[in-house]
Design a protein around this motif. Structure first.
Motif, PDB file in Angstrom:
ATOM      1  N   GLN A 181      -2.831 -15.716  -2.487  1.00 61.37           N
ATOM      2  CA  GLN A 181      -4.281 -16.008  -2.748  1.00 61.37           C
ATOM      3  C   GLN A 181      -4.588 -14.608  -3.803  1.00 61.37           C
ATOM      4  OE1 GLN A 181      -7.425 -16.949  -0.097  1.00 61.37           O
ATOM      5  NE2 GLN A 181      -6.358 -18.693   0.015  1.00 61.37           N
ATOM      6  N   GLY A 209      11.746 -11.476   3.520  1.00 57.79           N
ATOM      7  CA  GLY A 209      10.699 -10.572   3.910  1.00 57.79           C
ATOM      8  C   GLY A 209       9.523 -11.124   3.813  1.00 57.79           C
ATOM      9  N   TRP A 226      -2.112  -7.399   3.015  1.00 52.39           N
ATOM     10  CA  TRP A 226      -2.080  -8.318   2.157  1.00 52.39           C
ATOM     11  C   TRP A 226      -1.955  -7.942   0.594  1.00 52.39           C
ATOM     12  CZ3 TRP A 226      -1.442 -11.969   5.355  1.00 52.39           C
ATOM     13  CH2 TRP A 226      -1.929 -12.042   6.754  1.00 52.39           C
ATOM     14  N   VAL A 235       7.120  -5.315  -4.673  1.00 49.81           N
ATOM     15  CA  VAL A 235       6.656  -3.987  -4.682  1.00 49.81           C
ATOM     16  C   VAL A 235       7.573  -2.993  -5.150  1.00 49.81           C
ATOM     17  CG1 VAL A 235       5.442  -2.234  -3.733  1.00 49.81           C
ATOM     18  CG2 VAL A 235       4.692  -4.373  -3.125  1.00 49.81           C
ATOM     19  N   GLY A 236       8.775  -2.933  -4.511  1.00 49.26           N
ATOM     20  CA  GLY A 236       9.980  -2.481  -4.891  1.00 49.26           C
ATOM     21  C   GLY A 236      10.280  -2.522  -6.487  1.00 49.26           C
ATOM     22  N   GLY A 292      14.237  -4.442  -2.570  1.00 49.31           N
ATOM     23  CA  GLY A 292      13.953  -4.835  -3.782  1.00 49.31           C
ATOM     24  C   GLY A 292      12.927  -6.186  -3.670  1.00 49.31           C
ATOM     25  N   VAL A 308      18.003  -0.805  -4.340  1.00 47.32           N
ATOM     26  CA  VAL A 308      18.893  -1.384  -3.027  1.00 47.32           C
ATOM     27  C   VAL A 308      18.151  -2.212  -2.398  1.00 47.32           C
ATOM     28  CG1 VAL A 308      20.579  -0.600  -1.369  1.00 47.32           C
ATOM     29  CG2 VAL A 308      20.230   1.082  -2.959  1.00 47.32           C
ATOM     30  N   GLU A 309      18.781  -3.563  -2.128  1.00 46.46           N
ATOM     31  CA  GLU A 309      18.199  -4.715  -1.874  1.00 46.46           C
ATOM     32  C   GLU A 309      19.141  -5.107  -0.721  1.00 46.46           C
ATOM     33  OE1 GLU A 309      15.375  -6.501  -1.199  1.00 46.46           O
ATOM     34  OE2 GLU A 309      16.704  -7.603   0.118  1.00 46.46           O
ATOM     35  N   ARG A 310      18.823  -5.319   0.611  1.00 52.47           N
ATOM     36  CA  ARG A 310      19.586  -5.596   1.604  1.00 52.47           C
ATOM     37  C   ARG A 310      20.156  -7.134   1.483  1.00 52.47           C
ATOM     38  NH1 ARG A 310      17.439  -4.398   7.121  1.00 52.47           N
ATOM     39  NH2 ARG A 310      19.027  -5.486   7.973  1.00 52.47           N
ATOM     40  N   GLU A 359      23.283  -5.002  -0.221  1.00 51.11           N
ATOM     41  CA  GLU A 359      23.374  -3.559   0.275  1.00 51.11           C
ATOM     42  C   GLU A 359      22.177  -3.138   0.955  1.00 51.11           C
ATOM     43  OE1 GLU A 359      24.630  -1.101  -2.999  1.00 51.11           O
ATOM     44  OE2 GLU A 359      24.710   0.656  -1.790  1.00 51.11           O
ATOM     45  N   VAL A 396       6.987 -14.044   7.364  1.00 53.15           N
ATOM     46  CA  VAL A 396       6.678 -12.786   8.362  1.00 53.15           C
ATOM     47  C   VAL A 396       5.533 -11.916   7.680  1.00 53.15           C
ATOM     48  CG1 VAL A 396       7.454 -10.528   9.389  1.00 53.15           C
ATOM     49  CG2 VAL A 396       8.968 -12.887   9.531  1.00 53.15           C
ATOM     50  N   THR A 414      10.065   0.685  -0.208  1.00 46.17           N
ATOM     51  CA  THR A 414       9.300  -0.579  -0.101  1.00 46.17           C
ATOM     52  C   THR A 414      10.036  -1.538   0.605  1.00 46.17           C
ATOM     53  OG1 THR A 414      10.329  -1.013  -2.133  1.00 46.17           O
ATOM     54  CG2 THR A 414       8.249  -0.061  -2.319  1.00 46.17           C
TER      55      THR A 414
HETATM   56  C1  LIG Z   1       2.094 -16.047   5.285  1.00 50.24           C
HETATM   57  C2  LIG Z   1       1.623 -14.751   4.306  1.00 50.24           C
HETATM   58  C3  LIG Z   1       0.632 -15.111   3.562  1.00 50.24           C
HETATM   59  C4  LIG Z   1       0.042 -14.034   2.632  1.00 50.24           C
HETATM   60  N1  LIG Z   1      -0.966 -14.242   1.983  1.00 50.24           N
HETATM   61  C5  LIG Z   1      -1.275 -13.008   0.837  1.00 50.24           C
HETATM   62  C6  LIG Z   1      -2.167 -13.500   0.142  1.00 50.24           C
HETATM   63  O1  LIG Z   1      -2.784 -14.502  -0.175  1.00 50.24           O
HETATM   64  N2  LIG Z   1      -2.615 -12.464  -0.745  1.00 50.24           N
HETATM   65  C7  LIG Z   1      -1.959 -11.156  -0.780  1.00 50.24           C
HETATM   66  O2  LIG Z   1      -2.388 -10.434  -1.736  1.00 50.24           O
HETATM   67  N3  LIG Z   1      -0.991 -10.915  -0.021  1.00 50.24           N
HETATM   68  C8  LIG Z   1      -0.648 -11.941   0.817  1.00 50.24           C
HETATM   69  N4  LIG Z   1       0.360 -11.678   1.728  1.00 50.24           N
HETATM   70  C9  LIG Z   1       1.030 -10.216   1.591  1.00 50.24           C
HETATM   71  C10 LIG Z   1       2.240 -10.283   0.531  1.00 50.24           C
HETATM   72  O3  LIG Z   1       2.938 -11.415   0.459  1.00 50.24           O
HETATM   73  C11 LIG Z   1       2.869  -8.956   0.887  1.00 50.24           C
HETATM   74  O4  LIG Z   1       2.043  -7.944   0.906  1.00 50.24           O
HETATM   75  C12 LIG Z   1       3.972  -8.855  -0.256  1.00 50.24           C
HETATM   76  O5  LIG Z   1       4.777 -10.137  -0.420  1.00 50.24           O
HETATM   77  C13 LIG Z   1       5.017  -7.794   0.292  1.00 50.24           C
HETATM   78  O6  LIG Z   1       5.763  -7.431  -0.691  1.00 50.24           O
HETATM   79  P1  LIG Z   1       6.837  -6.195  -0.351  1.00 50.24           P
HETATM   80  O7  LIG Z   1       7.633  -6.310  -1.668  1.00 50.24           O
HETATM   81  O8  LIG Z   1       6.255  -4.868   0.083  1.00 50.24           O
HETATM   82  O9  LIG Z   1       7.791  -6.614   0.645  1.00 50.24           O
HETATM   83  P2  LIG Z   1       8.780  -7.848   0.919  1.00 50.24           P
HETATM   84  O10 LIG Z   1       8.783  -8.753   0.086  1.00 50.24           O
HETATM   85  O11 LIG Z   1       9.190  -8.095   2.328  1.00 50.24           O
HETATM   86  O12 LIG Z   1      10.313  -6.940   0.333  1.00 50.24           O
HETATM   87  C14 LIG Z   1      10.871  -5.983   1.163  1.00 50.24           C
HETATM   88  C15 LIG Z   1      12.422  -5.921   0.858  1.00 50.24           C
HETATM   89  O13 LIG Z   1      12.951  -4.604   1.373  1.00 50.24           O
HETATM   90  C16 LIG Z   1      14.116  -5.162   1.450  1.00 50.24           C
HETATM   91  N5  LIG Z   1      14.755  -4.254   2.525  1.00 50.24           N
HETATM   92  C17 LIG Z   1      14.462  -4.116   3.843  1.00 50.24           C
HETATM   93  N6  LIG Z   1      15.031  -3.137   4.405  1.00 50.24           N
HETATM   94  C18 LIG Z   1      16.268  -2.716   3.684  1.00 50.24           C
HETATM   95  C19 LIG Z   1      17.065  -1.709   3.663  1.00 50.24           C
HETATM   96  N7  LIG Z   1      17.157  -1.103   4.912  1.00 50.24           N
HETATM   97  N8  LIG Z   1      17.859  -1.534   2.606  1.00 50.24           N
HETATM   98  C20 LIG Z   1      17.719  -2.280   1.351  1.00 50.24           C
HETATM   99  N9  LIG Z   1      16.723  -3.240   1.408  1.00 50.24           N
HETATM  100  C21 LIG Z   1      15.936  -3.393   2.544  1.00 50.24           C
HETATM  101  C22 LIG Z   1      13.978  -6.807   2.209  1.00 50.24           C
HETATM  102  O14 LIG Z   1      15.267  -7.353   2.228  1.00 50.24           O
HETATM  103  C23 LIG Z   1      12.970  -7.202   1.347  1.00 50.24           C
HETATM  104  O15 LIG Z   1      13.537  -7.892   0.234  1.00 50.24           O
HETATM  105  C24 LIG Z   1       0.892 -12.563   2.367  1.00 50.24           C
HETATM  106  C25 LIG Z   1       2.044 -12.684   3.328  1.00 50.24           C
HETATM  107  C26 LIG Z   1       2.231 -13.584   4.231  1.00 50.24           C
HETATM  108  C27 LIG Z   1       3.456 -13.095   5.177  1.00 50.24           C
END
Ligand SMILES: Cc1cc2nc3c(=O)[nH]c(=O)nc-3n(C[C@H](O)[C@H](O)[C@H](O)COP(=O)(O)OP(=O)(O)OC[C@H]3O[C@@H](n4cnc5c(N)ncnc54)[C@H](O)[C@@H]3O)c2cc1C
Length: 396
Positions: free
Chosen positions: A53, A45, A356, A17-18, A14, A35-37, A176, A323, A205
């Protein structure tokens, strides 16, 4: 055993993107479980910190075009939720304009901006100092300013997406963890540490944890995890900056890339972020993150500020880490695709992870749902799909 609860679509993870995928699916009338852990506040994350940006310039035409779709989608979300995510404070790219980095390359991006007729201004070396406040740069540095770029409000995005998903009736389970997903001819069984669900499709996601979730069904996405430093410095003048990125040649010790932001448009304070982008010392698992900046990063970003940004206090007030999960293959920006044809009943599993990607969040969410329900996206992102070489069948 009780029958497993059924949802048309289950989202694993969650993060932004999710949540965007959940909202997009619910808007099409599907019953949705997320489902978000951890929790929906984020920070565990890749979505920690206050800002990201926002830029329209990319070295690849399809990605620049995708930012235009994202801009429309962010505006729609803002109109629906009354939460503004995108602030167009401008985006400044400067440095060695032929230097490539994971952020792109200035001259290649200029060609794409020209092709798509997106406005920008050239910025010469003198203007970098007089107009934008960067001092003592090498004489051959110059760049571009793209006025519709800027900064994304991470918290506003998260609340808007959560609000939207909740308002559309999604079931939102925090605390969860999904342990296993098992597609079959009739649907997918999702096993968590709390129980078992049946659903028509699964959208994975899970950010940096995605490889672990997918390995269980024999699909792997190849992500490298870096714990990146984010530092904040106090302004000591009235100066403001656009969002910026400095393209420089690598040194012997690091990539020598730095980026930053101006004053936060949604908060009345005098702190600005200036951070190094050093993809170094990869970690094997998000749990291996030290949650503390590397000394090298802090020293180098402090030197950069001391040497080039005299409007800032020379020492950071605060520094943390987040990360990043980046495709190991630098030729691809992210993974977005279904496992159709890769594993039995793979069309029931859609994945979006890595890169990114914050700027693309609402279109990624919509694209995931299009892949699940329609088998294709309207964004033409085939080259980001999972490929046959992604199939390993082995656990890491
Ligand atoms: C320092 C930094 C700078 C960045 N700068 C930029 C920028 O300037 N511009 C840009 O566009 N992007 C940037 N990014 C990238 C951007 O932040 C990420 O692409 C985006 O936040 C990812 O979102 P997400 O929902 O995919 O992942 P996340 O936010 O990581 O979410 C994944 C979720 O899945 C959950 N999860 C994992 N495994 C399980 C499981 N087994 N069961 C249930 N839940 C689970 C996690 O707890 C987490 O909440 C940057 C990233 C970082 C780290």
């Amino acid at each position: 055993m009780l029958d497993a609860e059924f949802f048309d679509l289950t989202v694993v993870g969650g993060g932004p993107v999710g949540l965007a995928a959940a909202g997009a699916a619910a808007a099409r009338g599907l019953s949705v479980l997320v489902v978000e852990r951890f929790d929906f506040h984020g920070g565990h994350g890749s979505s920690g910190g206050a800002e990201r940006q926002w830029r329209l310039q990319y070295a690849e035409t399809d990605l620049s075009a995708l930012t235009l779709h994202a801009r429309t989608a962010w505006r729609d979300l803002a109109a629906r939720t009354r939460r503004r995510v995108v602030h167009e404070t401008g985006s400044l790219w400067f440095g060695d304009t032929t230097q490539s980095s994971s952020e792109g390359q200035i001259e290649a991006a200029v060609a794409v901006l020209d092709e798509l007729e997106i406005a920008y201004q050239r910025v010469d070396n003198d203007e970098l100092r007089t107009r934008y406040g960067f001092h003592d740069l090498p004489a051959d540095y110059h760049g571009i300013h793209q006025p519709q770029g800027g900064v994304l409000d991470v918290a506003a995005a998260r609340w808007a997406l959560l609000d939207s998903a909740a308002g559309l009736g999604c079931a939102l389970h925090s605390g969860e963890t999904v342990l296993d997903i098992a597609p079959d001819g009739n649907g997918v069984t999702v096993h968590t540490d709390r129980g078992r669900y049946r659903c028509g499709h699964v959208v994975v996601t899970a950010g940096a944890w995605t490889p672990a979730v997918l390995d269980r069904i024999g699909v792997s996405v190849d992500l490298t995890l870096y714990e990146l430093t984010q530092a904040h410095f106090r302004l000591r003048t009235d100066r403001d900056y656009p969002t910026w990125f400095a393209f420089q040649n690598a040194t012997d010790t690091d990539s020598n890339l730095f980026y930053g932001f101006g004053r936060t448009p949604w908060a009345d304070d005098d702190l600005v972020q200036v951070s190094p982008l050093f993809e170094a010392d990869p970690i094997a698992d998000p749990a291996a993150a030290r949650r503390a900046p590397r000394e090298h990063d802090l020293r180098r970003v402090t030197e950069w500020v001391r040497d080039h940004m005299p409007d800032l206090e020379p020492q950071p007030l605060h520094a943390g880490t987040c990360v990043a999960a980046l495709p190991t293959d630098h030729g691809r920006q992210f993974y977005l695709g279904s496992a159709a044809g890769l594993v039995p009943d793979g069309e029931r599993v859609v994945v979006c992870a890595g890169g990114w990607g914050f700027k693309f969040v609402p279109v990624f969410g919509e694209a995931c749902v299009q892949l699940a329900l329609d088998g294709r996206t309207r964004y033409g992102l085939e080259r980001s799909g999972l490929t046959a070489t992604s199939v390993t069948g082995a656990t890491a």
